[in-house]
Scaffold this motif. Structure first.
Motif, PDB file in Angstrom:
ATOM      1  N   UNK A 333      10.240 -25.225  29.289  1.00 34.08           N
ATOM      2  CA  UNK A 333      11.115 -26.277  29.807  1.00 34.08           C
ATOM      3  C   UNK A 333      10.621 -27.655  29.386  1.00 34.08           C
ATOM      4  N   UNK A 334       9.306 -27.875  29.463  1.00 36.69           N
ATOM      5  CA  UNK A 334       8.748 -29.163  29.036  1.00 36.69           C
ATOM      6  C   UNK A 334       8.967 -29.388  27.545  1.00 36.69           C
ATOM      7  N   UNK A 335       8.768 -28.335  26.741  1.00 33.49           N
ATOM      8  CA  UNK A 335       9.010 -28.473  25.299  1.00 33.49           C
ATOM      9  C   UNK A 335      10.476 -28.791  25.026  1.00 33.49           C
ATOM     10  N   UNK A 336      11.392 -28.137  25.722  1.00 30.44           N
ATOM     11  CA  UNK A 336      12.822 -28.382  25.519  1.00 30.44           C
ATOM     12  C   UNK A 336      13.175 -29.831  25.810  1.00 30.44           C
ATOM     13  N   UNK A 337      12.648 -30.371  26.911  1.00 30.24           N
ATOM     14  CA  UNK A 337      12.951 -31.752  27.268  1.00 30.24           C
ATOM     15  C   UNK A 337      12.301 -32.734  26.303  1.00 30.24           C
ATOM     16  N   UNK A 338      11.024 -32.486  25.971  1.00 24.55           N
ATOM     17  CA  UNK A 338      10.272 -33.442  25.165  1.00 24.55           C
ATOM     18  C   UNK A 338      10.645 -33.406  23.687  1.00 24.55           C
ATOM     19  N   UNK A 339      10.891 -32.216  23.152  1.00 22.93           N
ATOM     20  CA  UNK A 339      11.082 -32.062  21.708  1.00 22.93           C
ATOM     21  C   UNK A 339      12.531 -31.802  21.325  1.00 22.93           C
ATOM     22  N   UNK A 340      13.113 -30.735  21.863  1.00 21.76           N
ATOM     23  CA  UNK A 340      14.464 -30.361  21.442  1.00 21.76           C
ATOM     24  C   UNK A 340      15.510 -31.377  21.867  1.00 21.76           C
ATOM     25  N   UNK A 341      15.303 -32.032  23.026  1.00 22.83           N
ATOM     26  CA  UNK A 341      16.297 -32.994  23.525  1.00 22.83           C
ATOM     27  C   UNK A 341      15.917 -34.439  23.232  1.00 22.83           C
ATOM     28  N   UNK A 342      14.930 -34.639  22.381  1.00 22.34           N
ATOM     29  CA  UNK A 342      14.493 -36.002  22.077  1.00 22.34           C
ATOM     30  C   UNK A 342      15.607 -36.880  21.501  1.00 22.34           C
ATOM     31  N   UNK A 343      16.455 -36.380  20.594  1.00 23.35           N
ATOM     32  CA  UNK A 343      17.515 -37.247  20.068  1.00 23.35           C
ATOM     33  C   UNK A 343      18.532 -37.676  21.124  1.00 23.35           C
ATOM     34  N   UNK A 344      18.600 -36.971  22.241  1.00 29.92           N
ATOM     35  CA  UNK A 344      19.580 -37.296  23.268  1.00 29.92           C
ATOM     36  C   UNK A 344      19.091 -38.362  24.235  1.00 29.92           C
ATOM     37  N   UNK A 345      17.811 -38.653  24.203  1.00 29.98           N
ATOM     38  CA  UNK A 345      17.252 -39.601  25.176  1.00 29.98           C
ATOM     39  C   UNK A 345      17.682 -41.023  24.843  1.00 29.98           C
ATOM     40  N   UNK A 346      18.224 -41.774  25.811  1.00 28.02           N
ATOM     41  CA  UNK A 346      18.652 -43.151  25.534  1.00 28.02           C
ATOM     42  C   UNK A 346      17.458 -44.057  25.264  1.00 28.02           C
ATOM     43  N   UNK A 347      17.709 -45.117  24.520  1.00 29.93           N
ATOM     44  CA  UNK A 347      16.668 -46.101  24.211  1.00 29.93           C
ATOM     45  C   UNK A 347      17.185 -47.494  24.544  1.00 29.93           C
ATOM     46  N   UNK A 348      16.241 -48.407  24.700  1.00 32.36           N
ATOM     47  CA  UNK A 348      16.572 -49.802  24.957  1.00 32.36           C
ATOM     48  C   UNK A 348      15.682 -50.669  24.080  1.00 32.36           C
ATOM     49  N   UNK A 349      16.118 -51.881  23.870  1.00 33.73           N
ATOM     50  CA  UNK A 349      15.318 -52.791  23.052  1.00 33.73           C
ATOM     51  C   UNK A 349      13.958 -53.002  23.690  1.00 33.73           C
ATOM     52  N   UNK A 350      12.943 -53.048  22.838  1.00 28.24           N
ATOM     53  CA  UNK A 350      11.587 -53.261  23.313  1.00 28.24           C
ATOM     54  C   UNK A 350      11.456 -54.671  23.874  1.00 28.24           C
ATOM     55  N   UNK A 351      10.474 -54.900  24.738  1.00 23.58           N
ATOM     56  CA  UNK A 351      10.282 -56.247  25.292  1.00 23.58           C
ATOM     57  C   UNK A 351      10.113 -57.294  24.205  1.00 23.58           C
ATOM     58  N   UNK A 352      10.387 -58.537  24.581  1.00 20.09           N
ATOM     59  CA  UNK A 352      10.307 -59.638  23.613  1.00 20.09           C
ATOM     60  C   UNK A 352       8.916 -59.686  22.986  1.00 20.09           C
ATOM     61  N   UNK A 353       8.880 -59.844  21.685  1.00 18.23           N
ATOM     62  CA  UNK A 353       7.624 -59.848  20.956  1.00 18.23           C
ATOM     63  C   UNK A 353       7.289 -58.507  20.334  1.00 18.23           C
ATOM     64  N   UNK A 354       8.039 -57.477  20.714  1.00 17.05           N
ATOM     65  CA  UNK A 354       7.832 -56.153  20.135  1.00 17.05           C
ATOM     66  C   UNK A 354       9.030 -55.774  19.286  1.00 17.05           C
TER      67      UNK A 354
END
Length: 448
Positions: A333-354
């Motif tokens: 289950x951990x592998x499925x969430x961390x690896x197989x579903x990685x492209x589905x995880x939303x992202x946000x802009x990194x903090x200012x300066x990054x």
């Protein structure tokens, strides 16, 4: 409460007793019952530098006169957030007792509210002498919440006693743990390594840098583990006399540097994997929130990315996992969430300066059913603490699909490990592997 009636105000700071009065007044009509004395009563400790109220951290400061104080606006902000939480007292979530989760969830934020509730309730049932001993140290609140006023205990079949809290309170306390962990990581010094006192170091080493003599551990260098325990059942081996001393003679089979301390074994099939040190044993252990729910912490990057081959080889020391070319259900289950579903995880802009984008929130994965009924077993991957949705479902993956994805990934990531696995290696496997994961697919036991 108006500001003019608050005693002890100085430059935006108010005393802890004044903060208690302000908190009580502001949260009097809150849907989530707030506790009194959140700044001055146990488990609050101003010397820690902060007090946790809901999912807000209120920092404490010590004035030149030695008096502990807090910023009034911080208290008001925490109260406003608590008042905004809507709670249905009929919408309950089971919080325990989960023996597996309590034994394995031994790290994380200091709040650890599930463990604290379990400890207090177990002390109450232990007898009047235990209750009397713990009267001064009784847990009065959790993150400013009076959990006693919303706690529900149910008894089924006159034997099994279960504990329940409203879903909104569970989510709030989970968020409080997350907030506290993030705050502590933010204030931690990069070079703040803790050094053991000289007396402790002297117990571990001699002046020549060699290991000290101990009655529990042999002297001299540890020998590398070479599969001497392959195929043995933990239930049999752990009962043999002198096994602890034998384990201490090996180096950890994973990091190969620290002395081994425990026998790591597969809880699903019962086979011994290898002797490992306490650190590697903790890294390998799934981060259980419930008996069928785990949080996918940052350490999984080491398990499935940077040191994936070492860990995969270690997990497949279990004859059952190797023969079925899979992992135990919590690990899969951990592998499925961390690896197989990685492209589905939303992202946000990194903090200012990054640069770039930062993965959002914290991954959590739960499952219904168990691995012994693969057709009914479903993995549910969720991202918590996401600005675009507090609990956002990323995927629902059937167990068989997750296992097939893992086999494909294993062949690409660790071909030597995959080559040693397969369905033709079923010698001495138990006919019916025992299930250590409770089947929570029954009506009324859904967690989120």
């Amino acid at each position: 409460m108006s500001e003019r009636v608050i005693p002890g105000r100085m430059g935006g700071l108010i005393t802890l007793s004044a903060a208690d009065a302000l908190w009580s007044a502001l949260t009097a009509g809150s849907g989530v019952p707030a506790a009194a004395g959140v700044f001055t009563c146990s488990p609050a400790d101003a010397r820690a530098g902060y007090v946790l109220l809901g999912n807000e951290v209120v920092e404490t400061v010590q004035t030149s006169a030695g008096r502990w104080s807090v910023v009034e606006t911080d208290v008001r902000r925490a109260a406003a957030k608590l008042n905004a939480v809507e709670m249905d007292r009929q919408d309950l979530v089971r919080i325990g007792p989960f023996h597996i989760a309590q034994q394995q969830h031994t790290y994380g934020a200091p709040l650890r509210w599930r463990r604290r509730i379990a400890q207090e309730l177990q002390e109450e049932t232990a007898g009047p002498e235990c209750a009397a001993r713990g009267e001064d140290g009784r847990l009065r609140h959790l993150a400013g919440i009076d959990w006693r006023r919303i706690f529900v205990a149910r008894t089924q079949y006159q034997t099994l006693r279960t504990w329940w809290l409203p879903r909104a309170a569970v989510r709030l306390l989970d968020a409080a743990e997350h907030t506290e962990r993030q705050w502590q990581q933010a204030v931690q010094q990069p070079s703040g390594a803790v050094t053991a006192p000289p007396s402790s170091r002297q117990q571990a080493q001699t002046t020549e840098g060699q290991e000290a003599t101990s009655t529990d551990h042999p002297t001299g260098p540890r020998r590398p583990y070479s599969g001497e325990l392959k195929g043995q059942l933990y239930s049999v081996l752990s009962r043999k006399p002198g096994i602890s001393g034998k384990v201490a003679g090996w180096a950890c089979a994973v990091c190969r540097t620290a002395p081994a301390a425990v026998l790591d074994h597969c809880h699903e099939h019962g086979y011994v994997r290898a002797p490992v040190c306490q650190s590697c044993n903790t890294q390998e252990r799934p981060d259980h929130l419930y008996s069928n729910t785990i949080r996918v912490a940052g350490r999984y990057k080491r398990l499935f990315d940077t040191h994936a081959t070492d860990w995969l080889r270690h997990w497949h020391r279990c004859s059952g996992c190797r023969a079925r070319t899979t992992l135990p259900l919590p690990h899969l289950a951990a592998w499925t969430a961390h690896t197989a579903c990685r492209p589905l995880r939303p992202t946000h802009r990194a903090p200012r300066g990054s640069r770039g984008h930062k993965p959002c929130g914290v991954l959590r994965v739960s499952w219904t059913g168990n691995q012994n009924a693969p057709r009914s077993c479903l993995l549910i991957v969720v991202v918590d603490f996401c600005p675009s949705g507090e609990h956002r479902v990323l995927a629902r993956v059937p167990y068989r699909e997750a296992a097939e994805r893992f086999r494909t990934w294993l062949a690409e990531t660790a071909p030597d490990v995959a080559a040693a696995a397969g369905p033709d290696r079923l010698d001495d496997l138990p006919a019916q592997p025992r299930s250590v994961i409770a089947d929570t697919s029954e009506e009324g036991l859904a967690l989120f």
